[in-house]
Design a protein around this motif. Structure first.
Motif, PDB file in Angstrom:
ATOM      1  N   GLY A 196      -0.411   4.663  -2.283  1.00 28.39           N
ATOM      2  CA  GLY A 196      -0.587   4.738  -3.919  1.00 28.39           C
ATOM      3  C   GLY A 196      -0.157   6.219  -4.400  1.00 28.39           C
ATOM      4  N   TRP A 197      -0.447   7.288  -3.407  1.00 30.35           N
ATOM      5  CA  TRP A 197      -0.081   8.835  -3.873  1.00 30.35           C
ATOM      6  C   TRP A 197       1.412   8.794  -3.697  1.00 30.35           C
ATOM      7  CZ3 TRP A 197       2.065  12.232  -0.653  1.00 30.35           C
ATOM      8  CH2 TRP A 197       2.162  13.567  -1.081  1.00 30.35           C
ATOM      9  N   TYR A 198       1.914   8.129  -2.599  1.00 25.86           N
ATOM     10  CA  TYR A 198       3.161   8.368  -2.267  1.00 25.86           C
ATOM     11  C   TYR A 198       4.160   7.526  -3.241  1.00 25.86           C
ATOM     12  CZ  TYR A 198       7.573   8.862   0.516  1.00 25.86           C
ATOM     13  OH  TYR A 198       8.740   9.192   0.792  1.00 25.86           O
ATOM     14  N   GLN A 199       3.673   6.390  -3.781  1.00 26.02           N
ATOM     15  CA  GLN A 199       4.653   5.591  -4.725  1.00 26.02           C
ATOM     16  C   GLN A 199       4.525   6.386  -6.204  1.00 26.02           C
ATOM     17  OE1 GLN A 199       1.982   2.109  -4.901  1.00 26.02           O
ATOM     18  NE2 GLN A 199       3.622   0.863  -3.820  1.00 26.02           N
ATOM     19  N   ARG A 200       3.534   6.971  -6.567  1.00 29.02           N
ATOM     20  CA  ARG A 200       3.496   7.932  -7.921  1.00 29.02           C
ATOM     21  C   ARG A 200       4.727   8.915  -7.618  1.00 29.02           C
ATOM     22  NH1 ARG A 200      -1.630   6.126  -7.422  1.00 29.02           N
ATOM     23  NH2 ARG A 200      -2.434   8.019  -6.580  1.00 29.02           N
ATOM     24  N   MET A 258       6.202   3.430   3.685  1.00 29.82           N
ATOM     25  CA  MET A 258       5.865   4.954   4.058  1.00 29.82           C
ATOM     26  C   MET A 258       4.775   5.570   3.886  1.00 29.82           C
ATOM     27  SD  MET A 258       8.946   5.400   5.547  1.00 29.82           S
ATOM     28  CE  MET A 258       9.147   7.142   5.645  1.00 29.82           C
ATOM     29  N   GLY A 259       4.139   5.250   2.716  1.00 32.16           N
ATOM     30  CA  GLY A 259       2.779   5.858   2.427  1.00 32.16           C
ATOM     31  C   GLY A 259       1.908   5.328   3.377  1.00 32.16           C
ATOM     32  N   GLY A 279      -7.402   6.295   9.035  1.00 31.27           N
ATOM     33  CA  GLY A 279      -7.779   4.721   8.951  1.00 31.27           C
ATOM     34  C   GLY A 279      -7.241   4.235   7.939  1.00 31.27           C
ATOM     35  N   ILE A 280      -7.924   2.964   7.734  1.00 34.00           N
ATOM     36  CA  ILE A 280      -6.990   1.893   6.540  1.00 34.00           C
ATOM     37  C   ILE A 280      -7.202   2.416   5.276  1.00 34.00           C
ATOM     38  CG2 ILE A 280      -7.210  -0.393   5.763  1.00 34.00           C
ATOM     39  CD1 ILE A 280      -5.964  -0.161   8.597  1.00 34.00           C
ATOM     40  N   GLY A 281      -8.289   3.068   5.064  1.00 38.96           N
ATOM     41  CA  GLY A 281      -8.750   3.558   3.790  1.00 38.96           C
ATOM     42  C   GLY A 281      -7.877   4.631   3.201  1.00 38.96           C
ATOM     43  N   ASN A 282      -7.350   5.716   4.434  1.00 36.31           N
ATOM     44  CA  ASN A 282      -6.595   6.587   4.055  1.00 36.31           C
ATOM     45  C   ASN A 282      -5.063   6.366   3.723  1.00 36.31           C
ATOM     46  OD1 ASN A 282      -6.084   9.403   3.680  1.00 36.31           O
ATOM     47  ND2 ASN A 282      -5.602   9.697   5.900  1.00 36.31           N
ATOM     48  N   ALA A 283      -4.804   5.330   4.713  1.00 33.16           N
ATOM     49  CA  ALA A 283      -3.399   4.508   4.558  1.00 33.16           C
ATOM     50  C   ALA A 283      -3.181   4.135   3.130  1.00 33.16           C
ATOM     51  CB  ALA A 283      -3.177   3.398   5.621  1.00 33.16           C
TER      52      ALA A 283
END
Length: 66
Positions: free
Chosen positions: A53-57, A33-34, A44-48
């Motif tokens: 990582g942000w969403y997992q935390r 989902m993140g 792009g890929i970097g933002n994905a």
């Protein structure tokens, strides 16, 4: 009923999280989902990757304790 995650192979109870092609555990679904949110945001890929990582935390902090 016990199932296995199609991504990591870990066992979990319940139905899991259905994607168009897989059944995922909660942790792998948070990553998925993140990544999707980051790509949709247009970075792009970097933002994905960073959004995943942000969403997992966030999911770990807000996950209900059983």
């Amino acid at each position: 009923m016990t199932n296995r995650c199609d991504q990591c192979g870990r066992k979990f109870r319940g139905e899991g999280n259905h994607t168009p092609t897989r059944i995922l555990c909660d942790d792998c679904n948070a990553t998925y989902m993140g990544h999707a949110a980051g790509l949709i945001a247009g970075g792009g890929i970097g933002n994905a990757i960073s959004t995943a990582g942000w969403y997992q935390r966030i999911r770990k902090v807000t996950k209900p304790k059983h």
